[in-house]
Scaffold this active site. Sequence first.
Site, PDB file in Angstrom:
ATOM      1  N   HIS A 215     -14.597  -5.827   7.663  1.00  0.00           N
ATOM      2  CA  HIS A 215     -13.890  -5.139   6.567  1.00  0.00           C
ATOM      3  C   HIS A 215     -13.887  -5.978   5.294  1.00  0.00           C
ATOM      4  O   HIS A 215     -13.035  -5.795   4.424  1.00  0.00           O
ATOM      5  CB  HIS A 215     -12.437  -4.788   6.929  1.00  0.00           C
TER       6      HIS A 215
ATOM      7  N   ARG B 132      -5.644  -8.007 -10.036  1.00  0.00           N
ATOM      8  CA  ARG B 132      -6.207  -9.323 -10.419  1.00  0.00           C
ATOM      9  C   ARG B 132      -7.684  -9.147 -10.760  1.00  0.00           C
ATOM     10  O   ARG B 132      -8.231  -8.064 -10.624  1.00  0.00           O
ATOM     11  CB  ARG B 132      -6.082 -10.271  -9.235  1.00  0.00           C
TER      12      ARG B 132
ATOM     13  N   GLU C 253      -3.552   6.400   8.580  1.00  0.00           N
ATOM     14  CA  GLU C 253      -4.460   7.127   7.697  1.00  0.00           C
ATOM     15  C   GLU C 253      -5.548   7.750   8.544  1.00  0.00           C
ATOM     16  O   GLU C 253      -5.957   7.155   9.544  1.00  0.00           O
ATOM     17  CB  GLU C 253      -5.135   6.141   6.722  1.00  0.00           C
TER      18      GLU C 253
ATOM     19  N   LYS D  31       0.836  -1.208   0.000  1.00  0.00           N
ATOM     20  CA  LYS D  31       0.000   0.000   0.000  1.00  0.00           C
ATOM     21  C   LYS D  31       0.876   1.266   0.000  1.00  0.00           C
ATOM     22  O   LYS D  31       0.530   2.265  -0.617  1.00  0.00           O
ATOM     23  CB  LYS D  31      -0.928   0.000   1.209  1.00  0.00           C
TER      24      LYS D  31
HETATM   25  P1  ADP Z   1      -7.487  -4.577   2.621  1.00  0.00           P
HETATM   26  O1  ADP Z   1      -6.385  -4.600   1.604  1.00  0.00           O
HETATM   27  O2  ADP Z   1      -7.103  -5.242   3.905  1.00  0.00           O
HETATM   28  O3  ADP Z   1      -8.807  -5.036   2.085  1.00  0.00           O
HETATM   29  P2  ADP Z   1      -8.277  -1.781   2.258  1.00  0.00           P
HETATM   30  O4  ADP Z   1      -7.323  -0.652   2.302  1.00  0.00           O
HETATM   31  O5  ADP Z   1      -8.771  -2.183   0.910  1.00  0.00           O
HETATM   32  O6  ADP Z   1      -7.631  -3.041   3.029  1.00  0.00           O
HETATM   33  O7  ADP Z   1      -9.509  -1.466   3.186  1.00  0.00           O
HETATM   34  C1  ADP Z   1     -10.532  -2.402   3.453  1.00  0.00           C
HETATM   35  C2  ADP Z   1     -11.744  -1.706   4.036  1.00  0.00           C
HETATM   36  O8  ADP Z   1     -11.408  -1.008   5.240  1.00  0.00           O
HETATM   37  C3  ADP Z   1     -12.340  -0.624   3.126  1.00  0.00           C
HETATM   38  O9  ADP Z   1     -13.255  -1.158   2.224  1.00  0.00           O
HETATM   39  C4  ADP Z   1     -13.027   0.261   4.151  1.00  0.00           C
HETATM   40  O10 ADP Z   1     -14.246  -0.324   4.563  1.00  0.00           O
HETATM   41  C5  ADP Z   1     -12.078   0.230   5.333  1.00  0.00           C
HETATM   42  N1  ADP Z   1     -11.106   1.354   5.290  1.00  0.00           N
HETATM   43  C6  ADP Z   1      -9.880   1.352   4.709  1.00  0.00           C
HETATM   44  N2  ADP Z   1      -9.261   2.545   4.845  1.00  0.00           N
HETATM   45  C7  ADP Z   1     -10.110   3.338   5.526  1.00  0.00           C
HETATM   46  C8  ADP Z   1     -10.049   4.696   6.003  1.00  0.00           C
HETATM   47  N3  ADP Z   1      -8.985   5.480   5.819  1.00  0.00           N
HETATM   48  N4  ADP Z   1     -11.131   5.185   6.670  1.00  0.00           N
HETATM   49  C9  ADP Z   1     -12.214   4.402   6.898  1.00  0.00           C
HETATM   50  N5  ADP Z   1     -12.319   3.127   6.497  1.00  0.00           N
HETATM   51  C10 ADP Z   1     -11.292   2.581   5.824  1.00  0.00           C
END
Ligand code: ADP
Length: 501
Positions: A237, A294, A202, A118
Amino acid sequence: MPAIHKLLVANRGEIALRIMRTAREMGIQTVAIYSEADRNALHVRYADEAVCVGPAPSSESYLRADTIIDACKRLNVDAIHPGYGFLSENAAFARQVREAGLIFVGPSPESIEVMGSKLAAKAAVAGYDIPMVPGTPSAITDRAEAKAISAQIGYPVLIKASAGGGGKGMRVVENDAEFDEQMDRAVSEAISAFGDGSVFIEKYVTSPRHVEIQVLGDQHGNIIHLFERECSVQRRHQKVVEEAPSAILTPDIRDAMGRAAVDVARACGYYGAGTVEFIVNDQLDFYFLEMNTRLQVEHPVTEQITGVDLVKQMIYIAEGKPLTIRQEDLHIKGHAIEVRVYAEDPTNNFLPDVGTLDTYVRPQGNGVRVDDGFEQGMAIPIYYDPMIAKLVTYGDSRDEAIQKMIRAIDEYQISGVQTTLPFGRFVMEHEAFRSGQFDTGFVASYFKPDMLTTASPDPNETRVAAVLAAWLLETTTPRRSEAVSSVPIASKSKWKTNRIG
Ligand code: ADP
């Protein structure tokens, strides 16, 4: 230009079948791989050839890069499609495939590497005008500094694992006092899940919606986007209901997000199918989260609204063909919704509930697509993801897709395991979902386990009801019209059992 004649699908279950179906339509021979637990799986039976790659645990079978590449050489395979999960986002595997003289149906190892982290992804897109959530641009090394930054951007903040995926290694911190504890947890979770403890901070976006853009890029620098998927209904999540298009995006925001997604793809020289994930706040501001390099689980909703077969495009791209679809050719037609049917108990914290599918009858009819990998009588192995199927409905409007989903869920008969189907029905009927006013807190805000019926389905009850209904039809059929009128008795009894299951 290398044409693919024989494709090995390095995956299992519904996605292996889904990929092989398209390959077959394209006249490409298919090879399945399977573990000892999947000997009788549908993807094995569907393929032209199948190779056992090891015992049940995926680390000894589906993740064995060498064994899989050896099988390709033995069977004269010329390309590997990795599906999702397993080796799909493993840059070393993509490189090994390339070095073995095989085609990897996916992006370059370099793109996978950059987007697999990331933090590296954020650095890669820094040169483009892509909105990002406020936070630390690199891994945290100094806790005191991290706390100061958190106070500056304002609590709540999120501690995230750079190597993260599947919602692991992610912790919300509400205030300064709990920072250290949450930080320790995030780091140890990241180390145990990914072998990499780098974490960053974040801003926690409040009322966040997860909206992602599908992109396709060829090996000649052409990149297009295929609009968005809204994936805000999540538990732990993790997505469970997805739809396309999103109920809230305006054409202008859609366009801006689409352009940002194409830029993200361009930033890492992307080719293949990919997904750029954004988080959207209640003001419809959007921020780049990460890119998945992917095919996504939820890709069918995009296929339904655009008419594009994403797997077919992936294969053409891997063969080196230029994209023939231009951005201006693409239009959203209708609305599609996907409910992931997991063998999980929604009344018990969505815990996996594996077992045997004593009853398994798929819904059918206009606007219903079921991507699955099971049949009645099959057991759901404990070794893998407990997803049974993806139930997708498609209609002219969002309302129509919702109504079709309710109808399809009611027709779906599963007993032997608990599933997320009753939860899917709950979502479809909920006012927040229907109005489009929901975010990733949907489950936490609205769902209580006792809102669903908790009793276990009794397969005998279904059989008794069916026998009784058949008997009623047999014994009360003096005239045609009456026979027709007794049909709902059979149907209703099935529906009742299905709703419980
Ligand atoms: P992963 O790779 O573990 O799936 P992501 O970065 O895609 O992680 O985030 C997964 C989920 O977590 C998102 O769909 C959202 O629901 C929540 N999320 C991620 N970042 C944030 C953020 N900065 N603020 C609020 N929710 C977040």
